[in-house]
Design an enzyme around this catalytic site. Structure first.
Site, PDB file in Angstrom:
ATOM      1  N   SER A 128       0.733   5.469   3.360  1.00  0.00           N
ATOM      2  CA  SER A 128      -0.377   4.839   4.070  1.00  0.00           C
ATOM      3  C   SER A 128      -0.580   5.502   5.433  1.00  0.00           C
ATOM      4  O   SER A 128      -0.770   6.706   5.510  1.00  0.00           O
ATOM      5  CB  SER A 128      -0.118   3.337   4.186  1.00  0.00           C
ATOM      6  OG  SER A 128      -1.290   2.641   4.574  1.00  0.00           O
ATOM      7  N   GLU A 222      -7.390   2.114  -5.376  1.00  0.00           N
ATOM      8  CA  GLU A 222      -7.307   2.019  -3.912  1.00  0.00           C
ATOM      9  C   GLU A 222      -8.629   2.323  -3.229  1.00  0.00           C
ATOM     10  O   GLU A 222      -9.363   3.226  -3.651  1.00  0.00           O
ATOM     11  CB  GLU A 222      -6.262   3.006  -3.384  1.00  0.00           C
ATOM     12  CG  GLU A 222      -4.854   2.755  -3.860  1.00  0.00           C
ATOM     13  CD  GLU A 222      -3.838   3.536  -3.055  1.00  0.00           C
ATOM     14  OE1 GLU A 222      -3.984   3.573  -1.818  1.00  0.00           O
ATOM     15  OE2 GLU A 222      -2.902   4.100  -3.649  1.00  0.00           O
ATOM     16  N   HIS A 252      -2.586  -0.036  -3.551  1.00  0.00           N
ATOM     17  CA  HIS A 252      -2.094   0.680  -2.378  1.00  0.00           C
ATOM     18  C   HIS A 252      -0.576   0.562  -2.224  1.00  0.00           C
ATOM     19  O   HIS A 252      -0.034  -0.537  -2.149  1.00  0.00           O
ATOM     20  CB  HIS A 252      -2.793   0.126  -1.133  1.00  0.00           C
ATOM     21  CG  HIS A 252      -2.501   0.877   0.122  1.00  0.00           C
ATOM     22  ND1 HIS A 252      -2.825   2.196   0.290  1.00  0.00           N
ATOM     23  CD2 HIS A 252      -1.897   0.494   1.290  1.00  0.00           C
ATOM     24  CE1 HIS A 252      -2.468   2.589   1.485  1.00  0.00           C
ATOM     25  NE2 HIS A 252      -1.881   1.587   2.110  1.00  0.00           N
TER      26      HIS A 252
END
Length: 271
Positions: A128, A222, A252
């Site tokens: 991320s 995502e 995610h």
């Protein structure tokens, strides 16, 4: 994700997650190290190659995330690869905006070199925001003519903080973890709007020539899917050795669930 929360509330949830996700295998050991005031943590698997290192930069939108909440994930990463993993508790926004996180990542990498580790034996990995930070770290090292790591591994990376990619719209209904308005708040906490195109903040905007091999994993559901696809395309065009793995129906950073689901095990096997 139906309820917006303050940064403080997200951090409280992170502490709760750490308690839920804190269990680690008995085949790894944990050692805490302080690097000039920066708290870091080694996770060392049994029979680890003592020369090789994974520098892991955790996710959390640059405003949350911690060593504790990523301990289980990093322990699995270390165990599957047989490589010891070092995770820094880099400073978080809004108290410490850009470039604090980047400075801490660079400090940790340079410390590894001072400890005698060869750049060729270091992989920088992150998920991320940590995936974007991993890229930013390598780009900063290249621009400063410093030795580069062997490779970069990005898991569901956030590479474009302008949030202009189309999957923010097309995947909004199937994404189970992220919302565009929350991401926008986190981006603003990390840096001012006028700075979002800075290549050390949104690495998708960077010149990617000369970077080490890049491995990317992302889920098809995502909102950040395009952050990975466009990154891979741009890196390949720049001559980088790129491997992109898109996992069907995944959300995610599904890897954080470790061995609780077979899809996470597959992700670690790929890495």
């Amino acid at each position: 994700m139906t309820k917006k929360r303050s940064v403080a509330e997200y951090r409280t949830n992170d502490v709760k997650s750490a308690k839920l996700m804190g269990g680690i295998s008995k085949t790894v050991s944990v050692e805490k190290v302080e690097i000039d005031g920066l708290q870091t943590e080694w996770i060392i698997p049994a029979n680890a190659n003592t020369k090789k290192v994974i520098l892991y930069l955790h996710g959390g939108g640059y405003v949350t995330g911690s060593i504790e909440s990523y301990r289980m994930m990093c322990s699995l990463l270390a165990r599957y690869t047989g490589i010891k993993t070092l995770t820094p508790n880099y400073r978080l926004a809004p108290e410490h905006p850009f470039p604090a996180a980047l400075d801490d990542a660079l400090k940790t990498y340079r410390w590894l070199l001072k400890q005698g580790h060869s750049p060729a034996d270091i992989i920088i990995c992150g998920d991320s925001a940590g995936g974007g930070l991993s890229l930013a770290t390598v780009i900063a090292l290249r621009d400063n003519n410093e030795s580069l790591p062997a490779a970069t591994v990005c898991l569901s990376p956030w590479t474009d903080l302008t949030l202009k990619n189309k999957t923010h719209v097309t995947n909004a209904k199937v994404e189970s973890m992220l919302r565009a308005d929350i991401l926008s708040e986190w981006a603003s906490a990390y840096t001012g709007e006028s700075n979002l195109n800075n290549p050390l903040i949104s690495p998708i905007r960077a010149d990617l020539h000369g970077l080490p091999p890049l491995f990317i994993q992302v889920g098809s559901d995502e909102v950040l899917l395009d952050d990975s696809i466009l990154l891979a395309e741009k890196a390949k065009a720049a001559g980088v050795d790129v491997t992109l793995k898109i996992h069907d129906n995944m959300w995610h950073v599904w890897m954080v669930l470790g061995e609780l689901i077979p899809e996470s095990k597959k992700a670690f096997e790929e890495i």
